[in-house]
Design an enzyme around this catalytic site. Sequence first.
Site, PDB file in Angstrom:
ATOM      1  N   ARG A 237       5.051   6.659   0.044  1.00  0.00           N
ATOM      2  CA  ARG A 237       4.912   5.642   0.084  1.00  0.00           C
ATOM      3  C   ARG A 237       6.548   5.271   0.316  1.00  0.00           C
ATOM      4  O   ARG A 237       7.717   5.526  -0.400  1.00  0.00           O
ATOM      5  CB  ARG A 237       4.487   5.250  -1.508  1.00  0.00           C
ATOM      6  CG  ARG A 237       3.259   6.197  -1.987  1.00  0.00           C
ATOM      7  CD  ARG A 237       1.991   5.597  -3.128  1.00  0.00           C
ATOM      8  NE  ARG A 237       2.121   4.391  -3.054  1.00  0.00           N
ATOM      9  CZ  ARG A 237       1.789   3.166  -3.757  1.00  0.00           C
ATOM     10  NH1 ARG A 237       1.079   4.145  -4.732  1.00  0.00           N
ATOM     11  NH2 ARG A 237       0.930   2.224  -3.627  1.00  0.00           N
TER      12      ARG A 237
ATOM     13  N   GLN B   6       6.842  -4.381  -5.756  1.00  0.00           N
ATOM     14  CA  GLN B   6       7.593  -3.760  -6.729  1.00  0.00           C
ATOM     15  C   GLN B   6       9.224  -3.717  -6.504  1.00  0.00           C
ATOM     16  O   GLN B   6       9.644  -3.797  -7.676  1.00  0.00           O
ATOM     17  CB  GLN B   6       6.361  -2.414  -6.853  1.00  0.00           C
ATOM     18  CG  GLN B   6       5.235  -3.134  -7.447  1.00  0.00           C
ATOM     19  CD  GLN B   6       4.418  -1.544  -7.475  1.00  0.00           C
ATOM     20  OE1 GLN B   6       4.828  -0.297  -6.657  1.00  0.00           O
ATOM     21  NE2 GLN B   6       2.838  -1.165  -7.431  1.00  0.00           N
TER      22      GLN B   6
ATOM     23  N   ASP C 168      -4.479  -6.067  -4.072  1.00  0.00           N
ATOM     24  CA  ASP C 168      -5.540  -4.692  -4.899  1.00  0.00           C
ATOM     25  C   ASP C 168      -6.779  -5.043  -4.732  1.00  0.00           C
ATOM     26  O   ASP C 168      -7.599  -4.682  -5.280  1.00  0.00           O
ATOM     27  CB  ASP C 168      -5.059  -5.358  -6.128  1.00  0.00           C
ATOM     28  CG  ASP C 168      -3.353  -3.928  -6.190  1.00  0.00           C
ATOM     29  OD1 ASP C 168      -2.661  -3.295  -4.967  1.00  0.00           O
ATOM     30  OD2 ASP C 168      -2.881  -3.987  -7.552  1.00  0.00           O
TER      31      ASP C 168
ATOM     32  N   GLN D 275      -0.037   2.351   1.133  1.00  0.00           N
ATOM     33  CA  GLN D 275      -0.976   2.234  -0.743  1.00  0.00           C
ATOM     34  C   GLN D 275      -1.357   4.208  -1.284  1.00  0.00           C
ATOM     35  O   GLN D 275      -0.695   5.171  -0.447  1.00  0.00           O
ATOM     36  CB  GLN D 275      -1.514   1.522  -0.926  1.00  0.00           C
ATOM     37  CG  GLN D 275      -0.714  -0.406  -1.451  1.00  0.00           C
ATOM     38  CD  GLN D 275      -1.325  -1.540  -1.776  1.00  0.00           C
ATOM     39  OE1 GLN D 275      -2.235  -1.400  -1.339  1.00  0.00           O
ATOM     40  NE2 GLN D 275      -0.803  -1.394  -2.729  1.00  0.00           N
TER      41      GLN D 275
ATOM     42  N   LYS E 144      -6.716   7.059 -13.371  1.00  0.00           N
ATOM     43  CA  LYS E 144      -5.644   6.329 -13.261  1.00  0.00           C
ATOM     44  C   LYS E 144      -4.781   5.542 -13.418  1.00  0.00           C
ATOM     45  O   LYS E 144      -3.167   4.810 -14.018  1.00  0.00           O
ATOM     46  CB  LYS E 144      -4.674   6.397 -11.740  1.00  0.00           C
ATOM     47  CG  LYS E 144      -3.308   5.586 -10.952  1.00  0.00           C
ATOM     48  CD  LYS E 144      -3.415   5.619  -9.667  1.00  0.00           C
ATOM     49  CE  LYS E 144      -1.923   4.382  -9.242  1.00  0.00           C
ATOM     50  NZ  LYS E 144      -1.446   4.755  -7.643  1.00  0.00           N
TER      51      LYS E 144
END
Length: 398
Positions: A55, A103, A275, A302, A379
């Site tokens: 990633r 991010q 998402d 991702q 998760k």
Amino acid sequence: MLSGGGGGGGDIQEVQAVELFVGLAGTAARFLTALCAAARGGVYRIDGIAQMRKRPMRGLIEALRTLGADIRCTGEEGFFPIEIHARGLRGGPVTIDASESSQMLSALLMVAPLADAPVEVTIAGGVRWPFVQMTTRLMEHFGQPAVQRLADDRLRVVSGHPWGLQAAAAGGRRGERNAVYAIEPDATAASYFLALPLVTGGELDLPGLRGPGGGLQGDTRFVSVLQRVGAVVTETEGGGGGGLHVAFSVEKLAGGATAGGTRTGVTENFNEFSDTFLTLAAIAPLLDGPTRISGIAHTRKQETDRVAGMARELRRLGQHVIEEEDSLEIHPRPLLAGQEIETYGDHRFAMSFGILGCHDLHGDGRSWLSIKDPACCAKTFPHFFELLESLREKSSEA
């Protein structure tokens, strides 16, 4: 572990030889990398599972190095695993490419106040601004001055201000030690239940969830997409800040056919709230007409290649899918029963197809779809399927 300093509220105490394992959590990977780099001392080794090592991290690593961080990639350059020999950040000008994940920019912004001098960030390439805006607004809630927008691609973050929960954000007095900060319901996790009435018919309430523009989260834009599909979404009032009520009418006819509201295929660019695209893609076989989803090329890097994986699983179910680098076009065909969905260890595959599986394909309540490794949703939403089952039981009792 990392701990805050005494009066500063944001200082990081020196620790030695810390091993951090983030699994497949990209958010934790990027935020912890930046936080450890901002420490005044210590050695931090950060790694994850095999997929995490693929990633994107390069943009953040290079930006932190520009600010003085000693980050060593002990495998492939620009990827995990890494070893950080912390010595703080000096501040100054820095360029970051966060086009593959916002991010990375959010991580840099949150540690910038810990630098020795103000940080002026130039953004190379595009970035998904709703997530960056959520970061900067939260920084203000926790004591930082507003991040200055110098230009479309330049931001300035001042340093030296202690972190601390602001009175307005906490609903209390400034400096109050036991102030409580109310965290919004997760809009991305809510996307599955927002879509559920379109699959099963009926209605449900999502307390505390705000509509588009009503809170910090850009993923609330998914509400508008579902309204165009055919869902009826209204805001509710009440304790805890109200919420959203979602409804769709489906009437079961003989032979498994249905009637009621129209579920319409849509065209949408999901670049800024990607998402949620899997939720729409998974229910697209139930919609009237094709659904085109674009702005999703970055999701190939991702938890898995989400574009290719979604195309593969929809074809497994008999759908006609046109896959391009940045888009999927889904043309509904009769769904094939008896298939097992591969989740690729990706929580969002498990939950999205879990919603599709609630569709009464046979018209008599029989199950028709299996999901491999549903526990991967732990998760972010470990009780997802338990909650889904509780809704089924409640609807059966109604």
